[in-house]
Enzyme design. Sequence first.
Site, PDB file in Angstrom:
ATOM      1  N   HIS A  33       0.659  -1.163   0.075  1.00 47.02           N
ATOM      2  CA  HIS A  33       0.135   0.034  -0.102  1.00 47.02           C
ATOM      3  C   HIS A  33       0.889   1.337  -0.025  1.00 47.02           C
ATOM      4  O   HIS A  33       0.546   2.239  -0.734  1.00 47.02           O
ATOM      5  CB  HIS A  33      -0.813   0.160   1.309  1.00 47.02           C
ATOM      6  CG  HIS A  33      -1.957  -0.998   1.150  1.00 47.02           C
ATOM      7  ND1 HIS A  33      -1.904  -2.030   2.130  1.00 47.02           N
ATOM      8  CD2 HIS A  33      -3.065  -1.284   0.533  1.00 47.02           C
ATOM      9  CE1 HIS A  33      -2.913  -2.916   2.032  1.00 47.02           C
ATOM     10  NE2 HIS A  33      -3.607  -2.559   1.122  1.00 47.02           N
ATOM     11  N   GLY A 144      -3.055  -1.478  -6.940  1.00 48.60           N
ATOM     12  CA  GLY A 144      -2.132  -2.594  -7.044  1.00 48.60           C
ATOM     13  C   GLY A 144      -2.499  -3.506  -8.301  1.00 48.60           C
ATOM     14  O   GLY A 144      -3.848  -3.948  -8.492  1.00 48.60           O
ATOM     15  N   LYS A 146      -1.849  -6.351  -7.871  1.00 50.66           N
ATOM     16  CA  LYS A 146      -2.085  -7.778  -7.573  1.00 50.66           C
ATOM     17  C   LYS A 146      -3.437  -8.278  -7.723  1.00 50.66           C
ATOM     18  O   LYS A 146      -3.736  -9.362  -8.172  1.00 50.66           O
ATOM     19  CB  LYS A 146      -1.703  -7.863  -5.987  1.00 50.66           C
ATOM     20  CG  LYS A 146      -1.800  -9.297  -5.325  1.00 50.66           C
ATOM     21  CD  LYS A 146      -1.455  -9.419  -4.019  1.00 50.66           C
ATOM     22  CE  LYS A 146      -2.544  -9.324  -3.084  1.00 50.66           C
ATOM     23  NZ  LYS A 146      -3.814  -9.953  -3.262  1.00 50.66           N
ATOM     24  N   SER A 182       0.030  -9.093   1.066  1.00 50.90           N
ATOM     25  CA  SER A 182      -1.536  -8.797   1.020  1.00 50.90           C
ATOM     26  C   SER A 182      -1.862  -8.705   2.567  1.00 50.90           C
ATOM     27  O   SER A 182      -1.154  -9.381   3.469  1.00 50.90           O
ATOM     28  CB  SER A 182      -2.027 -10.106   0.426  1.00 50.90           C
ATOM     29  OG  SER A 182      -3.435 -10.176   1.039  1.00 50.90           O
TER      30      SER A 182
END
Length: 274
Positions: A33, A144, A146, A182
Amino acid sequence: MQIVHTLSDLRQLLQAYRHPAVVPTMGNLHAGHLALVKTAKPLGDVTIATIFVNRLQFGPNEDFDTYPRTLEADCQRLQEAGCDIVFAPAEKDLYPVPQTFLVQPPAALANILEGHFRPGFFTGVATVVLKLLSCTQARSAVFGKKDYQQLMVIRHLVQQFALPVEIVGVDTCRSASGLALSSRNGYLNPEQLERAAQLSQTLRSFAAGLRADPSRLAELERQALDTLTQAGWKPDYITARRQSDLQEPQAGDALVLLAAARLDGTRLIDNLEV
Ligand code: PAF
């Protein structure tokens, strides 16, 4: 750094700025983040992080109630990262009345992969992201990679509603073992954290196999699924898709490999562009 909880306080602060650069989050922040905040900083004249655990994107059996709420620690980290404003509304601030207008992304994008295993997830995400972009008057917003499919849904949302905001995707941050950072890694004990790296390792072997011989795609996909299953994971999917729209690939398409699997009950996702 200023921390505000209500839309009226946020609007007051925003009067002084022309180009908010926004990082929407659900809190429980990690280095991934903070990399988003770092990317956001030069994009605008004020950097805003939002922290909101969005009930709308959680299924009935998911971890909404137990999702870690760590506002104080998050604000500390955001301040160190140079964030200017934290918008952390309570549920009654963001959804003062039931949110009956919802943003429904197209099924072809939102009902596959994550959306297949988490029905309604992308409706919840698209609805809250539209609302957060509107509340923060975002001119740039950073997400992100991800959450690859989420990023694609958000890009389409912005395009379809002609929102005046530039969407920026940031590469996944990984630990030394390759594990994608995560918030849900926090559910894992040290032994599980070590095993969790198998997800990115399997994606990397899958990618290496494809680079060597793209015609083995179906076989490599089966192998990757077997590898995870034999290592004790419960995979939802591990698959190669077309980068442009996440549909089944044709020969010559640029590919992204996407995976979601449970390790002792904790569901992790990851992806790798090939
Ligand atoms: O990726 C997340 O943390 C969330 O899905 C988001 C984009 C903040 C919406 O709640």
